[in-house]
Design a protein around this motif. Sequence first.
Motif, PDB file in Angstrom:
ATOM      1  N   SER A  27       0.728  -1.643   0.392  1.00  0.00           N
ATOM      2  CA  SER A  27       0.074   0.318   0.024  1.00  0.00           C
ATOM      3  C   SER A  27       0.846   1.346   0.249  1.00  0.00           C
ATOM      4  N   ASP A  45      -4.112   6.350   4.209  1.00  0.00           N
ATOM      5  CA  ASP A  45      -2.287   6.191   4.582  1.00  0.00           C
ATOM      6  C   ASP A  45      -1.494   7.774   5.109  1.00  0.00           C
ATOM      7  N   ALA A  50       3.204   2.802   5.908  1.00  0.00           N
ATOM      8  CA  ALA A  50       2.555   1.491   6.020  1.00  0.00           C
ATOM      9  C   ALA A  50       3.456   0.713   5.152  1.00  0.00           C
ATOM     10  N   GLY A 239      -0.598   3.531   9.415  1.00  0.00           N
ATOM     11  CA  GLY A 239      -0.011   2.611   8.548  1.00  0.00           C
ATOM     12  C   GLY A 239       0.094   1.133   9.403  1.00  0.00           C
ATOM     13  N   THR A 240      -1.208   1.037  10.319  1.00  0.00           N
ATOM     14  CA  THR A 240      -1.154  -0.460  10.292  1.00  0.00           C
ATOM     15  C   THR A 240      -2.853  -0.262  10.370  1.00  0.00           C
ATOM     16  N   SER A 279       5.326   2.648  14.171  1.00  0.00           N
ATOM     17  CA  SER A 279       4.926   3.985  13.875  1.00  0.00           C
ATOM     18  C   SER A 279       4.477   4.971  14.756  1.00  0.00           C
TER      19      SER A 279
END
Length: 382
Positions: A27, A45, A50, A239-240, A279
């Motif tokens: 992604s 994102d 990510a 981003g997760t 993150s």
Amino acid sequence: MFNLAARLAEQHQRDLYRSRRIAEGASDVHMCIDGRDCLVFCSNDYLGLATHPDVKAAFIHAADHYGVGSGAAHLVTGHQYAHHALEEELAGFVSRERALLFSTGYMANLAAVTALTDRHDEVFGDKLNHASLIDAAQLSEAKHSRYKHADASALAARLTASSATDKLVITDGVFSMDGDIAPLPELATASHKHNAWLLVDDAHGLGVLGSSGAGSLQHFGMSDKEVPVLVGTLGKAFGTFGAFVAGSEDLIELLIQKARSYIYTTALPAAVAEATRASLKIIQTDSARRQHLHALIQRFRTGAAQLGLSLMPSTTAIQPLLVGEASRALAMSEALLAQGIMVSAIRPPTVAEGSSRLRITLSAAHTETEIDRLLSALASLA
């Protein structure tokens, strides 16, 4: 008998049919979608985390240690050290006593609203709230009232008229389809005056707004006393994947005891929790990402104004271009895709009839040159 073919045909006829595209690879802002190389402007994102090397490395290392599944619910054997550490770090990040992890933002909103309210209570929601907040209110036993979008006076009038035992106000922090920020200080004032609790779903504000990325509440300088219930998601700026509810010790304990969408579901994989911890560190220490994102937002809005494009009034990473009819939004999305640019057409029932739009989202992973390429493509359509 259910006539499924007729229902599907109606979706086609109204230009509301939705199709999944197949993406290959990670992604990112550059992706191969349906076999075509695309510059992507529709991902959430927002900080480009990510694919960040530190986040990926944390995930890989944790998968080697924990495996790839948690195996059970948090209240059985699924609650790992990684989950607990992330909850403590998230609580510190948003200045709350505790935080509780959920597998999705939808489940987090469902948990908070249904655990807090019963048939004697009333839930007050903004008319443009995310579907998960609307569904949470409808699935609770409480009465559900909706007030005019971002209108604290309209909320106050509904609160005044209510005879409910307890009152819960629910709102997005940043509205996902319009990109505008809720008037949280005014909503908090109205809520406090009428002894109501305020719940803010800050899915699209966390990581993006505030001096350290702590979101809409930090943006306004608001405390946990003004907003007792904070919901955040991890699948956007973090981003997760996953979500959390943050608040007081008693709030979190109540959710553990009563929230069905917490008790009766498998815990998030511990490897995802470890990736999120990585993150979170980046969000807190790398302010340059947010600064770059906000510079891109300003560049895009300035360029769009010069082209006479009707962007909606948003200062966030969500920059919707109002189109009107669903057919036109769909046609513009397809025309952009033909130029190698991916922007989703948002149509009813996600938005109201006649307000279909291109939901353009910007990321810190974009460059100024890519923003200019998008503007050029939009100018060719206009």
